[in-house]
Motif scaffolding. Sequence first.
Motif, PDB file in Angstrom:
ATOM      1  N   UNK A 158       0.855  -1.190   0.000  1.00 47.80           N
ATOM      2  CA  UNK A 158       0.000   0.000   0.000  1.00 47.80           C
ATOM      3  C   UNK A 158       0.881   1.226   0.000  1.00 47.80           C
ATOM      4  N   UNK A 159       0.267   2.367  -0.032  1.00 50.94           N
ATOM      5  CA  UNK A 159       1.028   3.607   0.051  1.00 50.94           C
ATOM      6  C   UNK A 159       1.409   4.225  -1.273  1.00 50.94           C
ATOM      7  N   UNK A 160       1.037   3.593  -2.363  1.00 49.49           N
ATOM      8  CA  UNK A 160       1.366   4.162  -3.666  1.00 49.49           C
ATOM      9  C   UNK A 160       0.724   5.516  -3.897  1.00 49.49           C
ATOM     10  N   UNK A 161      -0.440   5.709  -3.297  1.00 46.45           N
ATOM     11  CA  UNK A 161      -1.128   6.982  -3.428  1.00 46.45           C
ATOM     12  C   UNK A 161      -0.387   8.123  -2.764  1.00 46.45           C
ATOM     13  N   UNK A 162       0.381   7.799  -1.736  1.00 45.08           N
ATOM     14  CA  UNK A 162       1.160   8.836  -1.054  1.00 45.08           C
ATOM     15  C   UNK A 162       2.181   9.449  -2.007  1.00 45.08           C
ATOM     16  N   UNK A 163       2.690   8.665  -2.907  1.00 47.32           N
ATOM     17  CA  UNK A 163       3.638   9.186  -3.889  1.00 47.32           C
ATOM     18  C   UNK A 163       2.919   9.742  -5.110  1.00 47.32           C
ATOM     19  N   UNK A 164       1.767   9.173  -5.430  1.00 45.96           N
ATOM     20  CA  UNK A 164       1.077   9.548  -6.662  1.00 45.96           C
ATOM     21  C   UNK A 164       0.514  10.962  -6.618  1.00 45.96           C
ATOM     22  N   UNK A 165      -0.052  11.372  -5.497  1.00 48.33           N
ATOM     23  CA  UNK A 165      -0.639  12.716  -5.428  1.00 48.33           C
ATOM     24  C   UNK A 165       0.404  13.796  -5.711  1.00 48.33           C
ATOM     25  N   UNK A 166       1.564  13.792  -5.031  1.00 52.47           N
ATOM     26  CA  UNK A 166       2.558  14.821  -5.363  1.00 52.47           C
ATOM     27  C   UNK A 166       3.090  14.707  -6.796  1.00 52.47           C
ATOM     28  N   UNK A 167       3.244  13.491  -7.294  1.00 57.20           N
ATOM     29  CA  UNK A 167       3.708  13.328  -8.669  1.00 57.20           C
ATOM     30  C   UNK A 167       2.714  13.923  -9.665  1.00 57.20           C
ATOM     31  N   UNK A 168       1.434  13.644  -9.453  1.00 55.59           N
ATOM     32  CA  UNK A 168       0.425  14.167 -10.367  1.00 55.59           C
ATOM     33  C   UNK A 168       0.339  15.688 -10.306  1.00 55.59           C
ATOM     34  N   UNK A 169       0.395  16.246  -9.102  1.00 52.29           N
ATOM     35  CA  UNK A 169       0.229  17.697  -8.988  1.00 52.29           C
ATOM     36  C   UNK A 169       1.483  18.457  -9.390  1.00 52.29           C
TER      37      UNK A 169
END
Length: 117
Positions: free
Chosen positions: A23-34
Motif C-alpha cells: 500500500x502507500x502508492x497513493x502517497x507518492x502519486x498525489x505529489x507526482x500528479x500535482x
Amino acid sequence: MNNKVKLQISGMVAGGINGLFGGGGGMALVPLLTKWCGVEEKKSFANCVAVIFPFCVISAAIYLFRTHFDLMVALPYLIGGLVGGLVGGKLFKNVPTIWLRRIFAAFLLYGGVRYLL
C-alpha cells in the motif's frame, strides 16, 4: 518529456511502491500528479483513489497467493474502510483544497514518525 510519459512513469512509481509495501502508492502519486504532471490538486486526489484501487487488488492477490492471508484479521479493517471511504467520498467535494493538502500532509507526517519510532 511529454505529459503522457510523465503520467505513465508516475503510475509505475506508485504501483511499485504499492507492491513493495502493500500500500502507500497513493502517497507518492498525489505529489507526482500535482507537481510533476500539472494535474489540479482535487483531481489528483480523486484520480489517486481510482488508480490505487487496481494496484491494491493486484498487490492483495499476490500477497494472498504468496503469503498467509487471514481474512478474519482483515475483515474489520475492510468494513471500517468501506464506511470511511463512503463518508470521505461524500465530504470530499465540500473540503477546500488547502485543507485536503494539510490533512494529507498530517497523515504523511504521522505515518512517517510512527514508522521511524
